[in-house]
Scaffold this motif. Structure first.
Motif, mmCIF file in Angstrom:
data_model
loop_
_atom_site.group_PDB
_atom_site.id
_atom_site.type_symbol
_atom_site.label_atom_id
_atom_site.label_comp_id
_atom_site.label_asym_id
_atom_site.label_seq_id
_atom_site.Cartn_x
_atom_site.Cartn_y
_atom_site.Cartn_z
ATOM 1 N N PHE A 164 -8.754 0.765 2.880
ATOM 2 C CA PHE A 164 -8.001 1.291 3.503
ATOM 3 C C PHE A 164 -8.313 -0.229 4.852
ATOM 4 N N GLU A 165 -8.650 -0.338 4.829
ATOM 5 C CA GLU A 165 -9.075 -2.066 5.738
ATOM 6 C C GLU A 165 -7.653 -2.183 5.670
ATOM 7 N N GLU A 206 1.177 -1.216 -0.026
ATOM 8 C CA GLU A 206 0.124 -0.520 -0.346
ATOM 9 C C GLU A 206 0.909 1.457 0.061
ATOM 10 N N ASN A 252 -10.371 7.758 -3.114
ATOM 11 C CA ASN A 252 -10.718 7.847 -5.190
ATOM 12 C C ASN A 252 -10.672 9.704 -5.211
ATOM 13 N N ASN A 285 -7.626 7.159 3.975
ATOM 14 C CA ASN A 285 -9.365 6.673 4.023
ATOM 15 C C ASN A 285 -9.977 6.278 2.302
ATOM 16 N N GLU A 286 -11.208 5.779 2.450
ATOM 17 C CA GLU A 286 -11.827 5.771 0.727
ATOM 18 C C GLU A 286 -12.032 7.102 0.459
ATOM 19 N N PRO A 295 -11.263 0.924 -2.595
ATOM 20 C CA PRO A 295 -10.510 2.046 -1.767
ATOM 21 C C PRO A 295 -10.370 1.452 -0.017
ATOM 22 N N LYS A 296 -12.317 1.285 -0.459
ATOM 23 C CA LYS A 296 -12.404 0.754 1.075
ATOM 24 C C LYS A 296 -11.991 -0.335 1.580
ATOM 25 N N ASP A 297 -11.472 -1.575 1.007
ATOM 26 C CA ASP A 297 -10.756 -2.834 1.173
ATOM 27 C C ASP A 297 -9.230 -2.614 2.038
ATOM 28 N N ASN A 321 -15.109 -2.396 -4.490
ATOM 29 C CA ASN A 321 -14.948 -1.220 -3.490
ATOM 30 C C ASN A 321 -13.493 -1.643 -3.745
#
Length: 297
Positions: A229-230, A69, A208, A203-204, A225-227, A223
């Motif tokens: 971020f986590e 990342e 984006n 974050n997401e 970006p969400k995955d 999704n």
């Protein structure tokens, strides 16, 4: 004049036979306690030295999780996203529950306090009792979540996953929007030095809006970006805990080594004092015996 006379009278009122030097028994007890302390500090130094090599390997292993990342952030230029200058700041400060390791915890607390002077509304999440206790003394209202029971063993993915899941739950339930999330930790520069530093987690929404996101072909059904971020939050915490653990073990070894050397110096000084005091006691006893014997003649 009256005040000076009163002071002189007060000074003269003390008994003339006030003891000003430690007795032989007191010196002996203090010397014994310093020797016991030296045994403890030397043992702790040996234990820290044996654990240091394992901590160094763990630092390298956990750092590998955070590399993907980090490369993604560099390629997408996430740090230049317009959302990085908006929203509230969330700081995750990582130390441990243990002490006797020099200034490693106080340097982290100093770093957090300097950040709070610039951004007084930033929210703090502490991992480790040491950083929690120091931040609560001056900025208790900023601490929103705390974790303890860390630093007892080498950091692992399961431990960081449990911590990151609780942090994600707090972020999702909070009415605030955190576009600035920073993980603070102690980075071991060398075997005898460390530095309190931080890594960002985007974050997401920030990902984006990243200018270089178009370089990747992302399926709309997923999704990403969400995955990301986590996963990034988990791996950043894992990597920070690995580096912080190695820095703590190294700092404890150095602190216990210095404490053992200082105890050795004190033992030498008190040994000389003990021998001199013992010789003085023996001399005084001989003088009394000789004086008594001469008085009988």
């Amino acid at each position: 004049m009256f005040r000076q006379a009163a002071i002189i009278a007060t000074k003269q009122s003390y008994p003339a036979n006030v003891r000003q030097f430690a007795t032989l028994r007191e010196i002996e007890m203090r010397l014994k306690s310093i020797k016991n302390i030296k045994k403890i500090t030397k043992t702790m130094m040996i234990v820290a030295s044996t654990r240091l090599s394992k901590a160094q390997r763990n630092k390298v292993t956990t750092a590998e999780f955070a590399k993907p990342e980090k490369n993604f952030y560099q390629i997408t230029e996430a740090e230049t996203s317009p959302l990085t200058k908006e929203g509230k700041s969330l700081v995750i400060a990582i130390t441990s529950d243990k002490g006797l390791c020099g200034s490693i915890h106080s340097s982290m607390a100093k770093k957090i306090r300097s950040l709070l002077k610039e951004d007084s509304s930033a929210e703090i999440i502490t991992i480790g009792d040491k950083i929690k206790q120091q931040i609560l003394r001056t900025n208790g209202d900023n601490v929103k979540l705390a974790f303890n029971g860390v630093g007892k063993v080498d950091p692992n993915f399961l431990e960081s996953s449990l911590i990151s899941s609780e942090i994600l739950k707090y972020i999702n339930e909070s009415p605030e929007t955190y576009n600035k999330i920073s993980v603070f930790f102690n980075d071991p520069i060398t075997s005898i030095s460390f530095e309190a530093t931080n890594d960002p987690v985007y974050n997401e929404a920030t990902v984006n809006e990243a200018p270089g996101l178009c370089k990747y072909e992302i399926t709309q059904d997923l999704n990403i970006p969400k995955d990301l971020f986590e996963y990034a939050l988990n791996t950043k915490i894992l990597s920070a805990m690995g580096k912080g653990y190695a820095a703590e073990i190294s700092a404890r070894r150095n602190a216990m080594d210095n404490a053992s050397k200082n105890a050795g110096d004190m033992i030498n000084r008190y040994s000389i004092l003990y021998n001199r005091t013992r010789q003085a006691v023996i001399t005084n006893e001989l003088v009394d015996i000789i004086t008594g014997a001469s008085s009988l003649d």
